[in-house]
Design an enzyme around this catalytic site. Sequence first.
Site, PDB file in Angstrom:
ATOM      1  N   LYS A 258       0.815  -1.219   0.058  1.00 27.76           N
ATOM      2  CA  LYS A 258       0.097  -0.024   0.036  1.00 27.76           C
ATOM      3  C   LYS A 258       0.984   1.311   0.061  1.00 27.76           C
ATOM      4  CE  LYS A 258      -4.383  -1.780   1.538  1.00 27.76           C
ATOM      5  NZ  LYS A 258      -5.646  -1.350   2.170  1.00 27.76           N
TER       6      LYS A 258
ATOM      7  N   LYS B 260     -10.777  -3.153  -3.895  1.00 32.85           N
ATOM      8  CA  LYS B 260     -11.454  -2.106  -3.996  1.00 32.85           C
ATOM      9  C   LYS B 260     -10.691  -0.845  -4.699  1.00 32.85           C
ATOM     10  CE  LYS B 260     -13.572  -2.617   0.563  1.00 32.85           C
ATOM     11  NZ  LYS B 260     -13.120  -2.365   1.739  1.00 32.85           N
TER      12      LYS B 260
ATOM     13  N   LYS C   7      -5.089  -9.580  -6.592  1.00 31.12           N
ATOM     14  CA  LYS C   7      -6.092  -9.666  -5.491  1.00 31.12           C
ATOM     15  C   LYS C   7      -7.236  -8.708  -6.163  1.00 31.12           C
ATOM     16  CE  LYS C   7      -6.576  -7.548  -1.489  1.00 31.12           C
ATOM     17  NZ  LYS C   7      -8.148  -7.195  -1.261  1.00 31.12           N
TER      18      LYS C   7
HETATM   19  P1  ATP Z   1      -8.580  -2.151   0.498  1.00 28.27           P
HETATM   20  O1  ATP Z   1      -8.097  -2.079  -0.804  1.00 28.27           O
HETATM   21  O2  ATP Z   1      -8.950  -0.729   1.018  1.00 28.27           O
HETATM   22  O3  ATP Z   1      -7.627  -2.696   1.612  1.00 28.27           O
HETATM   23  P2  ATP Z   1     -10.032  -4.677   0.390  1.00 28.27           P
HETATM   24  O4  ATP Z   1     -10.989  -4.890  -0.759  1.00 28.27           O
HETATM   25  O5  ATP Z   1      -8.851  -5.348   0.838  1.00 28.27           O
HETATM   26  O6  ATP Z   1      -9.777  -3.051   0.370  1.00 28.27           O
HETATM   27  P3  ATP Z   1     -10.931  -4.685   3.365  1.00 28.27           P
HETATM   28  O7  ATP Z   1     -11.551  -3.821   3.886  1.00 28.27           O
HETATM   29  O8  ATP Z   1      -9.278  -4.333   3.637  1.00 28.27           O
HETATM   30  O9  ATP Z   1     -11.070  -4.890   1.665  1.00 28.27           O
HETATM   31  O10 ATP Z   1     -11.026  -6.246   3.910  1.00 28.27           O
HETATM   32  C1  ATP Z   1     -12.175  -6.757   4.311  1.00 28.27           C
HETATM   33  C2  ATP Z   1     -12.265  -8.329   4.212  1.00 28.27           C
HETATM   34  O11 ATP Z   1     -12.323  -8.817   2.817  1.00 28.27           O
HETATM   35  C3  ATP Z   1     -10.955  -9.022   4.929  1.00 28.27           C
HETATM   36  O12 ATP Z   1     -11.326 -10.062   5.429  1.00 28.27           O
HETATM   37  C4  ATP Z   1     -10.162  -9.303   3.518  1.00 28.27           C
HETATM   38  O13 ATP Z   1      -9.333 -10.350   3.895  1.00 28.27           O
HETATM   39  C5  ATP Z   1     -11.263  -9.619   2.687  1.00 28.27           C
HETATM   40  N1  ATP Z   1     -10.903  -9.645   1.171  1.00 28.27           N
HETATM   41  C6  ATP Z   1     -10.437  -8.454   0.657  1.00 28.27           C
HETATM   42  N2  ATP Z   1      -9.892  -8.856  -0.564  1.00 28.27           N
HETATM   43  C7  ATP Z   1     -10.324 -10.025  -0.868  1.00 28.27           C
HETATM   44  C8  ATP Z   1     -10.001 -10.860  -2.071  1.00 28.27           C
HETATM   45  N3  ATP Z   1      -9.653 -10.496  -2.842  1.00 28.27           N
HETATM   46  N4  ATP Z   1     -10.486 -12.094  -1.704  1.00 28.27           N
HETATM   47  C9  ATP Z   1     -11.083 -12.700  -0.652  1.00 28.27           C
HETATM   48  N5  ATP Z   1     -11.195 -11.952   0.300  1.00 28.27           N
HETATM   49  C10 ATP Z   1     -10.780 -10.643   0.348  1.00 28.27           C
HETATM   50 MG    MG Z   2      -7.757  -4.837   2.313  1.00 32.18          MG
END
Ligand code: ATP
Ligand code: MG
Length: 344
Positions: free
Chosen positions: A114, A209, A206
Site C-alpha cells: 500500500k 477496492k 487480488k
Molecule cells: P482495501 O483495498 O481498501 O484494503 P479490500 O478489498 O482489501 O480493500 P478490506 O476492507 O481491507 O477490503 O478487507 C475486508 C475483508 O475482505 C478482509 O477479511 C479481507 O481479507 C477480505 N478480502 C479483501 N479482498 C479479498 C479478496 N480478493 N478475496 C478474498 N477476501 C478478500
Molecule cells: Mg484490504
Amino acid sequence: MPFKQRVFSGVQPTGNLHLGNYLGAIKKFVELQDRYDCIYCVVDMHAITVWQDPAELTKTTREVTAAFLACGIDPKRHIIFNQSQVHEHAELAWVFNCVARVGWLNRMTQFKEKAGKDRENASVGLYVYPDLMAADILVYRGTHVPVGEDQKQHLELARDIAQKFNNDFGASIASHGFDDAFFPLPEPIIQGPATRVMSLRDGSKKMSKSEPSDYSRINLTDDADAIAQKIRKAKTDPDALPSEEKGLEPRPEADNLVGIYAALNGTTKADVLREFGGAQFSTFKSSLVDLAVAKLGPIGAEMKRLVDDPGHIDGVLAEGSGRARVIAAETMKAVKDIVGFIRS
Ligand code: ATP
Ligand code: MG
C-alpha cells in the site's frame, strides 16, 4: 481458564465492496452467526490510514453497514457497529504500539504494497495498522477471526502481540486474578474455495477496492447487466475446463472463476469440475453469470433499499456501538490495571 469463544471481524469503508469481500469475509460472517457470538465492525479508523474524502467516508460507512444487513447479519443477536464510536480500540492500540516491535511491523507485506515506492510519504497510521487490528480483535478478547487470505499475516501479528503481552505482564496478570493469560491467541478462519478472489483482468492480482479498472471486480451493487458483462469479459485462456483440480494449477484465471462458482454455490472446485470438466469457457461463463446474478442480485437490491434510509443505518450503528462499548470498557479497565495505569 478457557476463553469465551467470540468471533470478531471488520471491513473497511474504503470504496466499492466487491465479490472478494463477500466470499472471503462477509459470507463467512453470516455463516458463523449460528455457532458463535459475533461482533462485526465497519473499521472507519483503518480507512483513514489512506486519504478518504470525509463525505465519502460517511457514505461508504453506511454502505458497508447496509451490506452486512443485506447479506443477513442479525444486528439484534450479534453486534454491528463502526469502530470510531468505541474509543477503547484506539486506547488499546496505543498499548499494543508499545508491545509490538518495529522489526515485526517491518515484515508486513500489506504496508509495503500500500505504501508503494513512496514509503516516506505513507501515513504513520498505515504503518501501525496491524497494531490497531490486533486491538480491534483483542479488546473483545476475540477468539475467531474470519478473514480473506490477505489478512493472514496481520492475524499472526495479532497472536504475537497477545502472546508478548501475556508474557511481559505475566506476573501482573496473575496478581490481578486472570490466571496466566489475559488475551486469547485469536485464530484465523480462512477456509473454502474463495479465500483469495483474484482480479477478473489479471489472475495474479487480488480483486480489490482500490484497483482503478471497474472491470477487475464485481461490486455487490452491480446490476445483472454489469455482472454479466464483467464475467463475459473476464480474462481466460483458450482451453476447455479440466476435469480435475490439478489441471487448474497452471491456469490462475480458470482457477479463480471455478473457485468463485464453487463458493457462490456452496460446493467445492472438484464438484464444479465434475459438472463442467471438458466444457468451453463460453458455456461455463453463462452458468456463472446466472449463478452470480441469482446470489448477488437480491443483496445489491437490498443494499440500495437500506442506504436510502440513513437514519435506520445510523440507529443500528449507535445501538451496536453501545453494546460493543460495554465489553470493550471491561477489557480496557483490566488492561489499565495490568499495565499499572491509575484509574478512577
Ligand atoms: P482495501 O483495498 O481498501 O484494503 P479490500 O478489498 O482489501 O480493500 P478490506 O476492507 O481491507 O477490503 O478487507 C475486508 C475483508 O475482505 C478482509 O477479511 C479481507 O481479507 C477480505 N478480502 C479483501 N479482498 C479479498 C479478496 N480478493 N478475496 C478474498 N477476501 C478478500
Ligand atoms: Mg484490504
